[in-house]
Design an enzyme around this catalytic site. Sequence first.
Site, short mmCIF file in Angstrom:
data_model
loop_
_atom_site.label_atom_id
_atom_site.label_comp_id
_atom_site.label_asym_id
_atom_site.label_seq_id
_atom_site.Cartn_x
_atom_site.Cartn_y
_atom_site.Cartn_z
N ASP A 45 0.84 -1.20 0.00
CA ASP A 45 0.00 0.00 0.00
C ASP A 45 0.88 1.25 0.00
O ASP A 45 0.37 2.37 -0.09
CB ASP A 45 -1.02 -0.02 1.15
CG ASP A 45 -0.38 -0.07 2.52
OD1 ASP A 45 0.87 -0.13 2.60
OD2 ASP A 45 -1.12 -0.04 3.53
N SER A 46 2.21 1.06 0.03
CA SER A 46 3.14 2.17 -0.21
C SER A 46 2.88 2.78 -1.59
O SER A 46 3.36 3.87 -1.87
CB SER A 46 4.59 1.68 -0.11
OG SER A 46 4.81 0.55 -0.93
N ASP A 84 -1.15 -6.27 -0.63
CA ASP A 84 -1.25 -5.64 0.69
C ASP A 84 -2.70 -5.25 0.97
O ASP A 84 -3.35 -4.62 0.13
CB ASP A 84 -0.39 -4.37 0.67
CG ASP A 84 0.26 -4.08 2.00
OD1 ASP A 84 0.02 -4.85 2.97
OD2 ASP A 84 1.04 -3.11 2.07
N LYS A 114 -1.03 -9.52 2.69
CA LYS A 114 -0.29 -9.06 3.87
C LYS A 114 -1.21 -8.16 4.67
O LYS A 114 -1.94 -7.36 4.10
CB LYS A 114 0.97 -8.30 3.46
CG LYS A 114 1.72 -7.72 4.68
CD LYS A 114 3.08 -7.17 4.30
CE LYS A 114 3.05 -5.78 3.74
NZ LYS A 114 2.44 -4.75 4.61
N GLU A 116 -1.36 -5.77 8.52
CA GLU A 116 -0.58 -5.21 9.62
C GLU A 116 -1.22 -5.57 10.96
O GLU A 116 -2.44 -5.61 11.08
CB GLU A 116 -0.52 -3.68 9.49
CG GLU A 116 0.16 -3.22 8.21
CD GLU A 116 0.27 -1.69 8.10
OE1 GLU A 116 -0.17 -0.97 9.02
OE2 GLU A 116 0.81 -1.23 7.07
N GLU A 183 9.19 -3.99 10.57
CA GLU A 183 9.53 -2.67 10.03
C GLU A 183 9.97 -1.71 11.13
O GLU A 183 9.28 -1.53 12.14
CB GLU A 183 8.29 -2.10 9.29
CG GLU A 183 8.57 -0.71 8.71
CD GLU A 183 7.59 -0.25 7.65
OE1 GLU A 183 6.72 -1.05 7.23
OE2 GLU A 183 7.69 0.92 7.23
#
Length: 280
Positions: A45-46, A84, A114, A116, A183
């Site tokens: 999602d960057s 993501d 993925k 978080e 991270e």
Amino acid sequence: MSRISVHKLKEWKAEGRRFAMLTAYDYPSARLVEQAGVPVILVGDSLGSVVLGYESTVPVTMDDVVYHTRAVARATSRAIIVGDMPFMSYQASPDDAMRNAGRLLQEGGATAVKLEGGTHVVPLVRRMVECGIPVMGHLGLTPQSVNQFGGHRVQGRTPAAAARLINDARALEEAGAFAIVLETIPAPLARMVTERVTVPTIGIGAGPHCDGQVQVFHDLLGIYDDCRPLKHAKRYASLGETIRSAVREYIGEVEEGGFPTAAHSFEMDESTLAELVQAR
Ligand code: KIV
């Protein structure tokens, strides 16, 4: 050629083999990344910051990630593609989360998703894995919580926070996550986590002891070489300058008549041309 299985990564860890993960968000970048031999491609999602121009990952939507994942999947045949899950695609309700993860596999062509978070996402991870959706975890500085953290700060610095992170990693492993991104955490903590789980850890700003490393395509290639470099990123090229200088050369040649030359033009046979000139 068939895609690498997510289970391979655990085998690689057991063999002490390290691996690189890199982000890609579209057909040309994914094609280049796979041609170079990257085994795991993250459609992160960057993309919100490096492709769509947002200030953070928070505005990124499911439709954005599905769209970009589909392009990456079309460009590749071997790499594991991790889609993501963007902010609020899995936090609001477990049923939404399942449907959204399913979209990444069914519509996007991702191999895995993925998401978080630690203990609070564990039931969700378990349910996804039980339903056949491979899940990569993500701990430490989780960018979707940047507003909660009050900025991009190193995580896991106190004994309590470090212990919590180790527990979260163990819980994700136990729930069936096949790998865990770490991270922006201190390198010694990343080492402890890496030694305490059997699934691979993939670091970004987490030091050299993780089983794999992940970088963002645009950081690695110096596309934003006019911005301050990030501490955790290494620039292996300065494509920003390479691109600007190629485009400046093009502008110059167009303005001065140096492009196109005969080599870039299409001819017409003499008799057709003569006929045309006569008719006019
Ligand atoms: O979105 C992303 O690119 C990521 C990596 C930085 C791990 O989550």
